[in-house]
Scaffold this motif. Structure first.
Motif, PDB file in Angstrom:
ATOM      1  N   ILE A   8       1.764   0.611  -4.024  1.00  0.00           N
ATOM      2  CA  ILE A   8       1.721   0.637  -2.562  1.00  0.00           C
ATOM      3  C   ILE A   8       3.114   0.830  -1.978  1.00  0.00           C
ATOM      4  O   ILE A   8       3.325   1.616  -1.055  1.00  0.00           O
ATOM      5  CB  ILE A   8       1.082  -0.666  -2.029  1.00  0.00           C
ATOM      6  CG1 ILE A   8      -0.400  -0.720  -2.424  1.00  0.00           C
ATOM      7  CG2 ILE A   8       1.226  -0.761  -0.514  1.00  0.00           C
ATOM      8  CD1 ILE A   8      -1.062  -2.060  -2.151  1.00  0.00           C
ATOM      9  N   THR A   9       4.097   0.122  -2.558  1.00  0.00           N
ATOM     10  CA  THR A   9       5.469   0.247  -2.076  1.00  0.00           C
ATOM     11  C   THR A   9       5.977   1.663  -2.274  1.00  0.00           C
ATOM     12  O   THR A   9       6.626   2.238  -1.387  1.00  0.00           O
ATOM     13  CB  THR A   9       6.380  -0.742  -2.824  1.00  0.00           C
ATOM     14  OG1 THR A   9       5.909  -2.072  -2.602  1.00  0.00           O
ATOM     15  CG2 THR A   9       7.810  -0.627  -2.331  1.00  0.00           C
ATOM     16  N   ARG A  10       5.691   2.251  -3.425  1.00  0.00           N
ATOM     17  CA  ARG A  10       6.142   3.613  -3.692  1.00  0.00           C
ATOM     18  C   ARG A  10       5.472   4.595  -2.743  1.00  0.00           C
ATOM     19  O   ARG A  10       6.129   5.509  -2.221  1.00  0.00           O
ATOM     20  CB  ARG A  10       5.848   3.987  -5.142  1.00  0.00           C
ATOM     21  CG  ARG A  10       6.444   5.331  -5.558  1.00  0.00           C
ATOM     22  CD  ARG A  10       6.285   5.568  -7.058  1.00  0.00           C
ATOM     23  NE  ARG A  10       7.017   6.757  -7.455  1.00  0.00           N
ATOM     24  CZ  ARG A  10       6.539   7.995  -7.396  1.00  0.00           C
ATOM     25  NH1 ARG A  10       5.290   8.190  -6.950  1.00  0.00           N
ATOM     26  NH2 ARG A  10       7.261   9.028  -7.766  1.00  0.00           N
ATOM     27  N   LEU A  11       4.177   4.422  -2.501  1.00  0.00           N
ATOM     28  CA  LEU A  11       3.460   5.311  -1.582  1.00  0.00           C
ATOM     29  C   LEU A  11       4.021   5.199  -0.174  1.00  0.00           C
ATOM     30  O   LEU A  11       4.214   6.212   0.514  1.00  0.00           O
ATOM     31  CB  LEU A  11       1.968   4.969  -1.593  1.00  0.00           C
ATOM     32  CG  LEU A  11       1.068   5.836  -0.705  1.00  0.00           C
ATOM     33  CD1 LEU A  11       1.156   7.293  -1.123  1.00  0.00           C
ATOM     34  CD2 LEU A  11      -0.377   5.343  -0.773  1.00  0.00           C
ATOM     35  N   THR A  12       4.310   3.980   0.262  1.00  0.00           N
ATOM     36  CA  THR A  12       4.896   3.783   1.595  1.00  0.00           C
ATOM     37  C   THR A  12       6.269   4.433   1.676  1.00  0.00           C
ATOM     38  O   THR A  12       6.611   5.074   2.683  1.00  0.00           O
ATOM     39  CB  THR A  12       5.018   2.279   1.895  1.00  0.00           C
ATOM     40  OG1 THR A  12       3.733   1.674   1.812  1.00  0.00           O
ATOM     41  CG2 THR A  12       5.571   2.054   3.295  1.00  0.00           C
ATOM     42  N   ALA A  13       7.062   4.279   0.604  1.00  0.00           N
ATOM     43  CA  ALA A  13       8.392   4.878   0.576  1.00  0.00           C
ATOM     44  C   ALA A  13       8.312   6.398   0.634  1.00  0.00           C
ATOM     45  O   ALA A  13       9.094   7.050   1.343  1.00  0.00           O
ATOM     46  CB  ALA A  13       9.133   4.428  -0.685  1.00  0.00           C
ATOM     47  N   ILE A  14       7.365   6.968  -0.107  1.00  0.00           N
ATOM     48  CA  ILE A  14       7.200   8.427  -0.083  1.00  0.00           C
ATOM     49  C   ILE A  14       6.830   8.906   1.313  1.00  0.00           C
ATOM     50  O   ILE A  14       7.337   9.922   1.801  1.00  0.00           O
ATOM     51  CB  ILE A  14       6.138   8.862  -1.114  1.00  0.00           C
ATOM     52  CG1 ILE A  14       6.667   8.655  -2.540  1.00  0.00           C
ATOM     53  CG2 ILE A  14       5.749  10.326  -0.912  1.00  0.00           C
ATOM     54  CD1 ILE A  14       5.631   8.901  -3.621  1.00  0.00           C
ATOM     55  N   ARG A  15       5.931   8.157   1.970  1.00  0.00           N
ATOM     56  CA  ARG A  15       5.548   8.535   3.343  1.00  0.00           C
ATOM     57  C   ARG A  15       6.747   8.522   4.279  1.00  0.00           C
ATOM     58  O   ARG A  15       6.882   9.400   5.149  1.00  0.00           O
ATOM     59  CB  ARG A  15       4.466   7.582   3.846  1.00  0.00           C
ATOM     60  CG  ARG A  15       3.103   7.791   3.203  1.00  0.00           C
ATOM     61  CD  ARG A  15       2.137   6.695   3.602  1.00  0.00           C
ATOM     62  NE  ARG A  15       0.804   6.909   3.054  1.00  0.00           N
ATOM     63  CZ  ARG A  15      -0.153   5.999   3.038  1.00  0.00           C
ATOM     64  NH1 ARG A  15       0.083   4.788   3.560  1.00  0.00           N
ATOM     65  NH2 ARG A  15      -1.332   6.274   2.522  1.00  0.00           N
ATOM     66  N   PHE A  16       7.614   7.527   4.120  1.00  0.00           N
ATOM     67  CA  PHE A  16       8.806   7.454   4.963  1.00  0.00           C
ATOM     68  C   PHE A  16       9.736   8.640   4.690  1.00  0.00           C
ATOM     69  O   PHE A  16      10.262   9.267   5.622  1.00  0.00           O
ATOM     70  CB  PHE A  16       9.537   6.137   4.702  1.00  0.00           C
ATOM     71  CG  PHE A  16      10.802   5.966   5.504  1.00  0.00           C
ATOM     72  CD1 PHE A  16      10.750   5.796   6.870  1.00  0.00           C
ATOM     73  CD2 PHE A  16      12.045   5.981   4.888  1.00  0.00           C
ATOM     74  CE1 PHE A  16      11.916   5.641   7.624  1.00  0.00           C
ATOM     75  CE2 PHE A  16      13.210   5.824   5.621  1.00  0.00           C
ATOM     76  CZ  PHE A  16      13.140   5.654   6.994  1.00  0.00           C
TER      77      PHE A  16
END
Length: 390
Positions: A8-16
């Motif tokens: 989830i953290t990686r996905l959120t970071a990618i979105r940012f």
């Protein structure tokens, strides 16, 4: 559960990263579209080769040198978003104002203002990006951002080329770039609303001391400065194409677009390789891209196309790997300052190199080429010394 949290953290970071990449995409349509024609535009308004070299170099000097101040202010105030938004506003809206410039001196001032705006926003933006790239992989995260950035850098010159083809009018080409400028600011405000605290994206903090900068950082800066000094700015290259009839006026922005397209691919490929094998990648690519100078300044149109592709490879590798390495060297609390110092040194070297190459252009193309190649090979040696860094 831990694996899910990491995903989830990686996905959120990618979105940012992608959202800031979208900002950069629209921004690059604006100012890279303009930069693809500023050299010929200055020539049409009566500027000399020396003037073009000095203006381009001074713009880079201020555009990088002022990052020392903006980076330190961003770390001290923690107002990363406010500083980023202010910088983008100046950076972008100086471009359509060039449509009103009737003298090369006025156009030159607007070119410099655009670079100053970039100086204000870049350290704060890169510090925010660095938090997200901890989860994505430094090289790949910055490479993804750079690739999106360069999609805009390809589109901008093509838009400008189309306007010149249809209307043969520089002011109209600059005026139409107000549209992507507005879109970039809109995307930036959306990013600010969705991600008000980017620092929270970096969960696993690096165990580094917040005080001081390591010796490797300064050696790395020396190598980057050599690479910058020998890397001819595109306005001088475009000036050469215009003056010597290497390419038709409306094709010059297309050559820049070719370089930016290669830049985008290079940023992703070499960013990923950097995550795996370190700075040996940057050493190899810098050596390869050093060959651009004889091709663009001595050859005809076919050689110029190959030379611009090599120029784009060098830019792509530098833009992704240079920023990624700094993020891994420095504590999160010092990254705005570290990026500011790094970009100041890089920009001073770029200015001195650009100004000297502008003078050498009027005196001797052979001397210009020799300077460019030799200095970049010096950068290869510095990066090779630090080849174990990731």
């Amino acid at each position: 559960m831990l694996a899910n949290i990491k995903d989830i953290t990686r996905l959120t970071a990618i979105r940012f990263v992608v959202l800031l990449g979208l900002v950069s995409l629209f921004a690059d349509v604006t100012y890279e579209g303009a930069r693809s024609i500023t050299g010929p535009f200055l020539a049409v308004l009566g500027a000399s080769g020396t003037a073009v070299g000095i203006v381009a170099g001074l713009g880079e000097l201020l555009g990088y040198g002022l990052r020392l101040i903006s980076g330190a202010i961003s770390d001290r105030t923690r107002q990363y978003w406010a500083i980023t938004i202010a910088g983008y506003t100046v950076n972008l809206f100086a471009v359509p104002l060039m449509a009103l410039a009737g003298r090369w001196e006025i156009a030159a001032m607007l070119m410099i203002a655009e670079r100053i705006g970039k100086a204000i926003r870049t350290p704060a933006r890169d510090a925010m990006l660095s938090h997200a790239t901890q989860a994505t992989g430094r090289g790949w995260g910055f490479g993804l951002h750079e690739a999106m950035d360069q999609v805009g850098a390809v589109a901008g010159p093509l838009v400008v080329s189309a306007v010149l083809f249809l209307r043969d009018d520089y002011p109209a080409a600059f005026a139409i770039l107000a549209i992507p400028a507005v879109l970039a600011i809109g995307a930036l405000l959306l990013a600010r609303w969705l991600y008000p605290r980017p620092r929270e994206l970096e969960i696993a903090r690096p165990q580094l001391k917040p005080q001081g900068l390591p010796r490797a950082y300064w050696l790395y800066l020396a190598g980057a400065a050599l690479a910058a000094a020998g890397f001819a700015d595109f306005p001088l290259i475009a000036f050469h194409f215009e003056k010597n009839g290497i390419a038709p006026q409306n094709l010059i922005p297309v050559l820049y677009a070719v370089a930016m397209g290669v830049d985008a691919v290079a940023a992703l490929v070499f960013g990923r390789l950097f995550d795996r094998i370190g700075l040996v990648v940057l050493a190899a690519v810098t050596g390869l891209s050093a060959l651009f100078a004889p091709l663009v300044f001595l050859g005809g149109l076919p050689a110029a196309v190959v030379g611009m592709a090599l120029w784009g490879i060098g830019m792509g590798a530098q833009e992704s790997i240079l920023r990624a390495t700094v993020a891994g060297m420095v504590h999160a609390d010092r990254r705005g300052t570290a990026y500011g110092i790094f970009n100041t040194g890089y920009g001073v070297a770029w200015f001195l190199g650009s100004a000297l190459m502008g003078v050498l252009y009027d005196a001797s193309l052979s001397a210009l080429i020799a300077f460019s190649v030799v200095v970049q090979l010096g950068a290869v040696g510095m990066f090779w010394r630090l080849r174990g860094l990731r």
